[in-house]
Design an enzyme around this catalytic site. Structure first.
Site, PDB file in Angstrom:
ATOM      1  N   LYS A 272     -65.911  -2.114 -11.547  1.00 41.43           N
ATOM      2  CA  LYS A 272     -65.843  -1.431 -12.856  1.00 41.43           C
ATOM      3  C   LYS A 272     -66.892  -2.001 -13.819  1.00 41.43           C
ATOM      4  CE  LYS A 272     -62.646  -2.940 -15.960  1.00 41.43           C
ATOM      5  NZ  LYS A 272     -63.162  -3.307 -17.290  1.00 41.43           N
ATOM      6  N   ASN A 273     -66.963  -3.334 -13.901  1.00 37.49           N
ATOM      7  CA  ASN A 273     -67.822  -3.933 -14.919  1.00 37.49           C
ATOM      8  C   ASN A 273     -69.309  -3.895 -14.567  1.00 37.49           C
ATOM      9  OD1 ASN A 273     -65.565  -4.304 -16.420  1.00 37.49           O
ATOM     10  ND2 ASN A 273     -65.409  -6.527 -16.087  1.00 37.49           N
TER      11      ASN A 273
ATOM     12  N   CYS B  53     -59.010  -6.095 -30.313  1.00 38.45           N
ATOM     13  CA  CYS B  53     -58.739  -5.996 -28.882  1.00 38.45           C
ATOM     14  C   CYS B  53     -57.584  -6.932 -28.590  1.00 38.45           C
ATOM     15  CB  CYS B  53     -59.986  -6.417 -28.121  1.00 38.45           C
ATOM     16  SG  CYS B  53     -59.764  -6.500 -26.365  1.00 38.45           S
TER      17      CYS B  53
ATOM     18  N   ARG C 237     -63.339  -9.787 -30.460  1.00 32.06           N
ATOM     19  CA  ARG C 237     -64.522  -9.636 -29.604  1.00 32.06           C
ATOM     20  C   ARG C 237     -65.650  -9.053 -30.438  1.00 32.06           C
ATOM     21  NH1 ARG C 237     -62.599  -6.784 -24.174  1.00 32.06           N
ATOM     22  NH2 ARG C 237     -64.685  -7.326 -23.467  1.00 32.06           N
TER      23      ARG C 237
ATOM     24  N   ASP D 134     -61.217 -13.104 -16.232  1.00 28.83           N
ATOM     25  CA  ASP D 134     -60.525 -11.904 -15.736  1.00 28.83           C
ATOM     26  C   ASP D 134     -59.585 -12.202 -14.563  1.00 28.83           C
ATOM     27  OD1 ASP D 134     -61.795 -10.448 -17.688  1.00 28.83           O
ATOM     28  OD2 ASP D 134     -63.356  -9.664 -16.380  1.00 28.83           O
TER      29      ASP D 134
ATOM     30  N   ARG E 121     -56.794   1.539 -15.953  1.00 31.01           N
ATOM     31  CA  ARG E 121     -58.142   1.412 -16.517  1.00 31.01           C
ATOM     32  C   ARG E 121     -59.061   0.684 -15.550  1.00 31.01           C
ATOM     33  NH1 ARG E 121     -58.392  -2.028 -21.160  1.00 31.01           N
ATOM     34  NH2 ARG E 121     -60.554  -1.736 -20.571  1.00 31.01           N
TER      35      ARG E 121
HETATM   36  N1  EPU Z   1     -68.953 -12.803 -28.139  1.00 25.34           N
HETATM   37  C1  EPU Z   1     -69.419 -13.087 -29.397  1.00 25.34           C
HETATM   38  N2  EPU Z   1     -70.357 -12.261 -29.945  1.00 25.34           N
HETATM   39  C2  EPU Z   1     -70.814 -11.164 -29.295  1.00 25.34           C
HETATM   40  C3  EPU Z   1     -70.342 -10.884 -27.991  1.00 25.34           C
HETATM   41  C4  EPU Z   1     -69.414 -11.732 -27.464  1.00 25.34           C
HETATM   42  O1  EPU Z   1     -69.009 -14.060 -30.018  1.00 25.34           O
HETATM   43  O2  EPU Z   1     -71.660 -10.452 -29.841  1.00 25.34           O
HETATM   44  C5  EPU Z   1     -67.964 -13.697 -27.490  1.00 25.34           C
HETATM   45  C6  EPU Z   1     -66.575 -13.145 -27.389  1.00 25.34           C
HETATM   46  O3  EPU Z   1     -65.826 -13.419 -28.545  1.00 25.34           O
HETATM   47  C7  EPU Z   1     -66.053 -13.883 -26.144  1.00 25.34           C
HETATM   48  C8  EPU Z   1     -67.287 -14.005 -25.265  1.00 25.34           C
HETATM   49  O4  EPU Z   1     -68.372 -13.796 -26.133  1.00 25.34           O
HETATM   50  O5  EPU Z   1     -65.658 -15.183 -26.485  1.00 25.34           O
HETATM   51  C9  EPU Z   1     -67.424 -13.025 -24.138  1.00 25.34           C
HETATM   52  O6  EPU Z   1     -66.906 -11.804 -24.531  1.00 25.34           O
HETATM   53  P1  EPU Z   1     -67.586 -10.417 -24.586  1.00 25.34           P
HETATM   54  O7  EPU Z   1     -66.727  -9.639 -25.536  1.00 25.34           O
HETATM   55  O8  EPU Z   1     -69.037 -10.437 -24.804  1.00 25.34           O
HETATM   56  O9  EPU Z   1     -67.377  -9.879 -23.171  1.00 25.34           O
HETATM   57  P2  EPU Z   1     -68.012  -8.568 -22.681  1.00 25.34           P
HETATM   58  O10 EPU Z   1     -69.364  -8.837 -22.174  1.00 25.34           O
HETATM   59  O11 EPU Z   1     -67.844  -7.501 -23.732  1.00 25.34           O
HETATM   60  C10 EPU Z   1     -67.295  -8.516 -20.169  1.00 25.34           C
HETATM   61  C11 EPU Z   1     -66.246  -7.804 -19.356  1.00 25.34           C
HETATM   62  C12 EPU Z   1     -64.870  -8.371 -19.664  1.00 25.34           C
HETATM   63  C13 EPU Z   1     -64.888  -9.865 -19.355  1.00 25.34           C
HETATM   64  C14 EPU Z   1     -66.003 -10.549 -20.186  1.00 25.34           C
HETATM   65  C15 EPU Z   1     -66.136 -12.022 -19.883  1.00 25.34           C
HETATM   66  C16 EPU Z   1     -67.185  -5.585 -19.114  1.00 25.34           C
HETATM   67  C17 EPU Z   1     -67.061  -4.138 -19.360  1.00 25.34           C
HETATM   68  N3  EPU Z   1     -66.274  -6.376 -19.659  1.00 25.34           N
HETATM   69  O12 EPU Z   1     -67.006  -8.211 -21.511  1.00 25.34           O
HETATM   70  O13 EPU Z   1     -63.962  -7.721 -18.780  1.00 25.34           O
HETATM   71  O14 EPU Z   1     -63.651 -10.447 -19.638  1.00 25.34           O
HETATM   72  O15 EPU Z   1     -67.270  -9.920 -19.917  1.00 25.34           O
HETATM   73  O16 EPU Z   1     -66.483 -12.217 -18.563  1.00 25.34           O
HETATM   74  O17 EPU Z   1     -68.062  -6.007 -18.401  1.00 25.34           O
HETATM   75  C18 EPU Z   1     -61.920  -6.885 -18.014  1.00 25.34           C
HETATM   76  O18 EPU Z   1     -62.536  -6.329 -17.092  1.00 25.34           O
HETATM   77  O19 EPU Z   1     -60.653  -6.967 -18.027  1.00 25.34           O
HETATM   78  C19 EPU Z   1     -62.665  -7.468 -19.123  1.00 25.34           C
HETATM   79  C20 EPU Z   1     -62.119  -7.754 -20.300  1.00 25.34           C
END
Ligand code: EPU
Length: 421
Positions: free
Chosen positions: A22-23, A116, A121, A308, A400
């Protein structure tokens, strides 16, 4: 809304095949917008998040057709660069259309994703990276407006945060930079296999990228990209979920289409916990006959232990004799599953970003509520090993991100059924 009902206390055994990631699929689908031409993407899992992304691509003016795991995306010449609240609020990964829209059209208007359940996030790093490439960014009325008056320009960009690096911020900046003028260097880039997969797809489209999978990604901008045919990698989190389930139930499961190179952190912890693991070229066999042993786990960016899989690992620890400690370094609040596991008799205590797990002999089946995708998976796994019946409510979270989980578990001998609420 559906629920999943599980008759527990059964060992899993047999073979199961992992679906596409998915990711990986979600950012790759967004990346297809970078060309006018058609891209064909294979091994796309049949999930609710994928359907949401298809709806978003269509809302942006692209044609998208999904059949039997293959998705054809034809963005065409005229994109409508506006991602509405209604779609972004149901799936945060929608934010990864920001980079491609900006690079293709010079303009993007994307709803701010907002809160979230797994914690705050922010998207500050996404915006910092795009600004560094020359976009001017404002937020108004809940929307991010990104505007590039001139063509984006390559730059050196440091994308690190206090938590490590962000997968989707790296993806967004990489996608914008492939069409920028000149060279971009992303420092403190995320190293996750999904970032590597995205870079490979972009390279098939004609992008010039090197260093993916390391903290320094270098990109030489090109004028145009073509469409590409690509197959996404298999889902390491789905594979890891089956691995934990096999170990927890004392079963013997061969997980097919799993890449053992992507699973080293979970393999290491499951071995410490007493499971036996055999790695094939594209499969992993997990079995356990001896006692479980306590382990401590800290979630970290790749190649560390994935956040995850934290909830699923906690389910295993609840029935591991002794004390295990989980520390969550990516999302310090991602513990919604704790109170539900405790309803099943588990003894888990929260201490800031750590969970102290006192192992008990056996969980007892109970009605429980899923709160997010991975918490749902943890509750299903807990139900498999529990005494009696467990009903996991609000299962739409599971849909999802897991492709027919109950069907796959049934094929391994679990007594699992889906019911309408
Ligand atoms: N963060 C920031 N600033 C930003 C972006 C991220 O501070 O601009 C911090 C967040 O607060 C968090 C960390 O960075 O502490 C990582 O989170 P982020 O929200 O960037 O994760 P993401 O890249 O949006 C992906 C996966 C997530 C997975 C995370 C961590 C996808 C679609 N989602 O999210 O997957 O947990 O990386 O590995 O790729 C899931 O599949 O259940 C899921 C939540």
């Amino acid at each position: 809304m559906d629920k999943i009902v599980i008759q527990g206390n059964r060992k899993l055994s047999g073979e199961v095949t992992v679906s596409g990631a998915k990711n990986s699929a979600l950012p790759i689908m967004a990346a297809a917008l970078l060309s006018e031409k058609e891209s064909i993407i294979e091994n796309i899992p049949d999930l609710r998040d994928i359907q949401t992304m298809i709806r978003l691509l269509r809302a942006l003016g692209a044609k998208a057709q999904y059949q039997d795991g293959t998705l054809a995306i034809r963005p065409g010449k005229n994109l409508k660069p506006m991602a509405p609240y209604k779609l972004v609020s149901t799936m945060r990964a929608s934010v990864c259309v920001l980079g491609p829209l900006l690079a293709r059209t010079g303009h993007a208007q994307v709803s701010l994703p907002g809160g979230c359940v797994i914690g705050p996030r922010p998207i500050d790093l996404h915006l910092k990276g795009l600004e560094a490439l020359g976009a001017s960014i404002t937020t108004q009325h809940g929307y991010v407006h990104a505007l590039a008056k001139k063509k984006l320009r390559g730059r050196e960009i440091y994308l690190g945060g206090s938590f490590g690096s962000s997968v989707l911020a790296t993806a967004n900046v990489m996608m914008a930079a492939v069409l920028a003028r000149g060279k971009t260097a992303i420092e403190s880039a995320a190293c996750e296999p999904e970032v590597v997969d995205l870079a490979r797809f972009l390279k098939k489209m004609g992008a010039k990228i090197s260093g993916e999978g390391s903290p320094l990604i270098e990109i030489e901008g090109v004028k145009k990209l073509q469409g590409a045919r690509y197959s996404v990698i298999s889902d390491r989190i789905e594979a890891g979920t089956f691995m934990v389930a096999a170990a927890m139930t004392g079963g013997d499961v061969l997980i097919r289409k799993a890449d053992p190179h992507h699973q080293n952190a979970i393999i290491d912890k499951l071995k410490q916990a007493g499971a036996r693991i055999d790695k094939g070229k594209h499969d992993i066999r997990v079995r356990r006959s001896g006692k479980l042993k306590p382990v401590d786990v800290t979630t970290l960016p790749y190649p560390g232990f994935p956040t995850d899989l934290q909830a699923q690992m906690m389910a295993l620890m609840t029935v591991t004799p002794g004390i295990s400690v989980i520390t969550e370094k990516i999302y310090p609040d991602r513990f919604m599953h704790v109170s539900e596991l405790n309803r099943m008799g588990a003894k888990v205590f929260l201490e800031g970003p750590s969970a102290i797990v006192h192992g008990i002999k056996r969980l007892s089946g109970a009605p429980v509520m899923a709160s997010d995708l991975r918490a749902s998976a943890a509750l299903v796994i807990a139900g498999l090993a529990a005494e009696g019946e467990t009903a996991v409510h609000r299962i739409y979270h599971l849909d999802r991100g897991y492709d027919r989980l109950e069907v796959k578990l049934s094929s391994l001998g679990a007594k699992v059924r889906r019911e309408k609420e």
